[in-house]
Motif scaffolding. Structure first.
Motif, PDB file in Angstrom:
ATOM      1  N   LEU A 199      -9.536 -24.148  31.569  1.00 41.54           N
ATOM      2  CA  LEU A 199      -8.558 -23.296  30.626  1.00 41.54           C
ATOM      3  C   LEU A 199      -7.364 -24.113  30.573  1.00 41.54           C
ATOM      4  N   CYS A 200      -6.763 -24.154  29.487  1.00 41.27           N
ATOM      5  CA  CYS A 200      -5.428 -24.880  29.236  1.00 41.27           C
ATOM      6  C   CYS A 200      -4.225 -24.423  30.190  1.00 41.27           C
ATOM      7  N   GLY A 201      -3.793 -25.476  30.833  1.00 44.52           N
ATOM      8  CA  GLY A 201      -2.447 -25.184  31.733  1.00 44.52           C
ATOM      9  C   GLY A 201      -1.077 -25.549  31.136  1.00 44.52           C
ATOM     10  N   CYS A 202      -1.190 -26.429  30.128  1.00 40.97           N
ATOM     11  CA  CYS A 202      -0.034 -26.815  29.399  1.00 40.97           C
ATOM     12  C   CYS A 202       0.598 -26.195  28.425  1.00 40.97           C
ATOM     13  N   LYS A 203      -0.571 -25.324  27.859  1.00 40.69           N
ATOM     14  CA  LYS A 203       0.071 -24.364  26.836  1.00 40.69           C
ATOM     15  C   LYS A 203       0.225 -25.084  25.279  1.00 40.69           C
ATOM     16  N   ASP A 228      -7.089 -25.904  20.970  1.00 40.64           N
ATOM     17  CA  ASP A 228      -8.291 -25.386  20.996  1.00 40.64           C
ATOM     18  C   ASP A 228      -8.346 -24.216  21.868  1.00 40.64           C
ATOM     19  N   PRO A 229      -7.235 -23.359  22.018  1.00 40.50           N
ATOM     20  CA  PRO A 229      -7.170 -22.251  22.849  1.00 40.50           C
ATOM     21  C   PRO A 229      -8.268 -21.392  23.234  1.00 40.50           C
ATOM     22  N   PRO A 230      -8.631 -20.752  24.293  1.00 41.58           N
ATOM     23  CA  PRO A 230      -8.058 -21.062  25.697  1.00 41.58           C
ATOM     24  C   PRO A 230      -8.248 -22.300  26.312  1.00 41.58           C
TER      25      PRO A 230
END
Ligand code: FES
Length: 80
Positions: A61-65, A69-71
């Motif tokens: 899951l994305c940490g940089c936000k 292509d969330p999440p």
């Protein structure tokens, strides 16, 4: 107006998800319980992203936000 999301970390969070379960991915970057929402977005104008895990397994899951292509991580942390 919504504030900008904070970079929680410049790499994805590897988490185990359970298929069919609902999760709230932190979009604002302020949660102390990354990558999930802990309510810290209050007052930022940002909201978490609700999603259902399609299958049981390990996901990035994305940490940089900044992902497109969330999440999920799409490699955007390499350019933030
Ligand atoms: Fe970041 Fe809720 S704490 S979206």
């Amino acid at each position: 107006m919504a504030e900008d999301p904070k970079v929680a970390q410049k790499s994805p969070y590897q988490v185990d998800l359970e298929g069919g379960k609902d999760y709230y991915w932190c979009r604002c970057g302020r949660s102390a319980n990354q990558p999930f929402c802990d309510g810290s977005h209050k007052g930022t104008g940002l909201e978490p992203m609700a999603f259902k895990a399609e299958s049981t397994g390990t996901f990035n899951l994305c940490g940089c936000k900044q992902t497109d292509d969330p999440p999920f991580c799409d490699g955007s942390h390499n350019i933030v």
